[in-house]
Design an enzyme around this catalytic site. Sequence first.
Site, short mmCIF file in Angstrom:
data_model
loop_
_atom_site.label_atom_id
_atom_site.label_comp_id
_atom_site.label_asym_id
_atom_site.label_seq_id
_atom_site.Cartn_x
_atom_site.Cartn_y
_atom_site.Cartn_z
N THR A 71 38.81 -3.59 -3.51
CA THR A 71 38.69 -4.88 -2.84
C THR A 71 39.96 -5.73 -2.98
OG1 THR A 71 37.52 -6.99 -2.97
CG2 THR A 71 37.61 -5.72 -4.98
N ASP A 72 40.14 -6.66 -2.05
CA ASP A 72 41.28 -7.59 -2.17
C ASP A 72 41.06 -8.62 -3.28
OD1 ASP A 72 39.32 -9.18 -0.98
OD2 ASP A 72 40.57 -9.83 0.71
N GLU A 73 39.81 -8.73 -3.78
CA GLU A 73 39.53 -9.77 -4.78
C GLU A 73 40.29 -9.53 -6.08
OE1 GLU A 73 35.62 -11.20 -5.27
OE2 GLU A 73 35.14 -11.05 -3.15
N TYR A 119 32.90 -9.65 -11.14
CA TYR A 119 32.99 -8.57 -10.14
C TYR A 119 34.44 -8.13 -9.95
CZ TYR A 119 33.56 -6.44 -5.53
OH TYR A 119 33.94 -5.62 -4.49
N LYS A 149 36.34 -4.55 -10.79
CA LYS A 149 37.02 -3.71 -9.78
C LYS A 149 38.50 -3.52 -10.15
CE LYS A 149 35.60 -2.20 -6.38
NZ LYS A 149 34.90 -0.92 -6.04
N ASN A 163 34.11 -7.42 4.53
CA ASN A 163 33.52 -6.69 5.66
C ASN A 163 32.30 -7.44 6.18
OD1 ASN A 163 34.01 -3.15 5.25
ND2 ASN A 163 35.28 -4.76 4.42
N HIS A 166 35.24 -19.96 -8.00
CA HIS A 166 35.33 -19.59 -6.58
C HIS A 166 36.79 -19.49 -6.11
CE1 HIS A 166 33.10 -20.51 -2.53
NE2 HIS A 166 33.77 -19.37 -2.49
P1 NAD Z 1 26.74 -2.28 -1.41
O1 NAD Z 1 26.32 -3.13 -2.56
O2 NAD Z 1 26.19 -2.54 -0.06
O3 NAD Z 1 26.41 -0.75 -1.74
C1 NAD Z 1 26.67 -0.18 -2.99
C2 NAD Z 1 26.02 1.20 -3.01
O4 NAD Z 1 26.31 1.79 -4.30
C3 NAD Z 1 24.48 1.17 -2.89
O5 NAD Z 1 24.05 2.19 -2.02
C4 NAD Z 1 23.99 1.41 -4.30
O6 NAD Z 1 22.73 2.06 -4.35
C5 NAD Z 1 25.10 2.31 -4.85
N1 NAD Z 1 25.20 2.20 -6.31
C6 NAD Z 1 25.27 1.07 -7.06
N2 NAD Z 1 25.32 1.38 -8.36
C7 NAD Z 1 25.29 2.74 -8.44
C8 NAD Z 1 25.33 3.67 -9.52
N3 NAD Z 1 25.39 3.25 -10.80
N4 NAD Z 1 25.33 4.99 -9.25
C9 NAD Z 1 25.26 5.42 -7.95
N5 NAD Z 1 25.19 4.59 -6.89
C10 NAD Z 1 25.21 3.27 -7.14
O7 NAD Z 1 28.32 -2.32 -1.43
P2 NAD Z 1 29.36 -2.37 -0.20
O8 NAD Z 1 29.51 -3.77 0.24
O9 NAD Z 1 29.01 -1.32 0.77
O10 NAD Z 1 30.70 -1.97 -0.96
C11 NAD Z 1 31.04 -0.61 -1.13
C12 NAD Z 1 32.36 -0.53 -1.89
O11 NAD Z 1 33.37 -1.19 -1.16
C13 NAD Z 1 32.32 -1.20 -3.26
O12 NAD Z 1 33.07 -0.42 -4.15
C14 NAD Z 1 32.97 -2.55 -3.03
O13 NAD Z 1 33.60 -3.01 -4.20
C15 NAD Z 1 33.99 -2.20 -1.95
N6 NAD Z 1 34.35 -3.30 -1.04
C16 NAD Z 1 33.37 -4.04 -0.42
C17 NAD Z 1 33.75 -5.04 0.49
C18 NAD Z 1 32.72 -5.86 1.22
O14 NAD Z 1 33.09 -6.82 1.91
N7 NAD Z 1 31.44 -5.55 1.15
C19 NAD Z 1 35.11 -5.27 0.73
C20 NAD Z 1 36.06 -4.52 0.06
C21 NAD Z 1 35.67 -3.52 -0.81
O1 DAU Z 2 36.98 -9.80 -0.28
C1 DAU Z 2 36.22 -8.63 -0.39
C2 DAU Z 2 34.89 -8.95 -1.05
O2 DAU Z 2 34.13 -9.68 -0.10
C3 DAU Z 2 34.13 -7.72 -1.52
O3 DAU Z 2 34.88 -7.07 -2.52
C4 DAU Z 2 32.75 -8.10 -2.06
O4 DAU Z 2 32.03 -6.93 -2.40
C5 DAU Z 2 32.02 -8.86 -0.99
O5 DAU Z 2 30.77 -9.28 -1.47
C6 DAU Z 2 32.83 -10.07 -0.50
O6 DAU Z 2 32.93 -11.07 -1.55
P1 DAU Z 2 32.80 -12.65 -1.22
O7 DAU Z 2 32.41 -13.33 -2.46
O8 DAU Z 2 33.99 -13.14 -0.49
O9 DAU Z 2 31.58 -12.58 -0.14
P2 DAU Z 2 30.27 -13.47 0.03
O10 DAU Z 2 29.65 -13.05 1.31
O11 DAU Z 2 29.42 -13.49 -1.18
O12 DAU Z 2 30.87 -14.93 0.22
C7 DAU Z 2 31.78 -15.21 1.28
C8 DAU Z 2 32.16 -16.68 1.16
O13 DAU Z 2 31.00 -17.49 1.47
C9 DAU Z 2 32.60 -17.11 -0.24
O14 DAU Z 2 33.61 -18.09 -0.13
C10 DAU Z 2 31.33 -17.72 -0.84
C11 DAU Z 2 30.64 -18.33 0.37
N1 DAU Z 2 29.16 -18.36 0.30
C12 DAU Z 2 28.49 -17.22 0.01
C13 DAU Z 2 27.10 -17.19 -0.08
C14 DAU Z 2 26.37 -15.92 -0.43
C15 DAU Z 2 28.46 -19.54 0.57
O15 DAU Z 2 29.09 -20.59 0.87
N2 DAU Z 2 27.10 -19.53 0.49
C16 DAU Z 2 26.38 -18.41 0.15
O16 DAU Z 2 25.13 -18.47 0.07
#
Ligand code: NAD
Ligand code: DAU
Length: 351
Positions: free
Chosen positions: A132-134, A157, A161, A187, A291
């Site tokens: 992730t970019d975080e 988190y 990562k 995403n 945040h």
């Molecule tokens: P998600 O939470 O939707 O899915 C995570 C998946 O991992 C689930 O299917 C869960 O069952 C599985 N999992 C969790 N713990 C596990 C364990 N101990 N053993 C086996 N499986 C397990 O996550 P996502 O949003 O699809 O993210 C996927 C990956 O991409 C993560 O590594 C996340 O850090 C990274 N990522 C997410 C975003 C985003 O915006 N969602 C952006 C950048 C990177």
């Molecule tokens: O940048 C990549 C990351 O993006 C991934 O690595 C993480 O897995 C993914 O969850 C996401 O993290 P964020 O914290 O940016 O996403 P989230 O959707 O939780 O929040 C997006 C923004 O919205 C953030 O500034 C917090 C704000 N927010 C979020 C929630 C859930 C609110 O204002 N209200 C809310 O209820």
Amino acid sequence: MSKTIIITGGAGFIGSHVVRLFVTKYPGYKIINLDALTYAGNLENLRDIEDSPNYYFEKADILDKDAIERTFQLHQPDAVIHLAAESHVDRSILSPLDFVYTNVIGTVNLLNTAKHFWKDDYSGKRFYHVSTDEVYGALGETGFFTEETKYDPHSPYSASKASSDHFVRAYYDTYGLPVVVSNCSNNYGPNHFPEKLIPLFINNVIHKKPLPVYGDGLYTRDWLFVKDHATAIDLVFHNGKTGDTYNIGGFNEWRNIDLVKLLCKLMDEKLGNNAGTSDSLITYVKDRPGHDRRYAIDASKINKELGWKPSVTFEEGLSQTIDWYLANTEWLKHVTSGAYQHYYEEQYHKR
Ligand code: NAD
Ligand code: DAU
């Protein structure tokens, strides 16, 4: 070419799109979805491809060394694409240790298994860590994260990562394990669990519930359609340079409040509401601790080296996403029953 690939976290949001892309685009590959099916994992996400002859599912926890070794023995993989993780920042604030276990120890467990299983003969092998970019921390008003930006994580988190990224690179430097890493921005798209901003707010608009905007709502994120992330992962997996890192982003920055207003406008149009109906649900609530103010990815390396760029505009992607949720209310109902209600109460009742 024939390959056997273990994709971890394939039942989750991004993982399910990656599994679908690989299963359908590469019928000669054997794709093993290894997932523990936590609250975020849902095999309904893969209904359309579950009967494909090149698709296999293994229910296993990446913390379970024996189960991971058994899966490697059974399927003899050439590669791992590792997405399994605890992924929600707010949950990491409530339960940081879960993130250390899965994201750090689970990743090291996989690295170790791959190293031992491949017996230091790495030709044709690849361990791809999806990150992730975080990990880069927070930006001010200007500037972008490049692949050279120093790590500066702030949430449990992002710290977990960042730690897993360091372990992946340590296995490259120390043991020569052929790794590649990508760091992606936020995403959005179909199958996104409704705890994250966009799907949570879509679900709340459908149920006429408050839209809880954290702090002043001026936090900025760079949003990428999930299918574009999957195509970037395909390119990095096949053509990325071993040992390298690729930043992936949407060139698409939105302040949260502007995004929420666009979402409300699109939802009112699609639901046939009067203009302003969904806006009236917006409620400013207590900020998320620690945040990060702004994320923005410089994705020029993957663009120049691998020819990748996003395929849809944000307005198109968001519209498609809303349509998917409106057409999949059963999916929403299933994932928001039971434990979801407990989490929602704990996360939002005091804000
Ligand atoms: P998600 O939470 O939707 O899915 C995570 C998946 O991992 C689930 O299917 C869960 O069952 C599985 N999992 C969790 N713990 C596990 C364990 N101990 N053993 C086996 N499986 C397990 O996550 P996502 O949003 O699809 O993210 C996927 C990956 O991409 C993560 O590594 C996340 O850090 C990274 N990522 C997410 C975003 C985003 O915006 N969602 C952006 C950048 C990177
Ligand atoms: O940048 C990549 C990351 O993006 C991934 O690595 C993480 O897995 C993914 O969850 C996401 O993290 P964020 O914290 O940016 O996403 P989230 O959707 O939780 O929040 C997006 C923004 O919205 C953030 O500034 C917090 C704000 N927010 C979020 C929630 C859930 C609110 O204002 N209200 C809310 O209820």
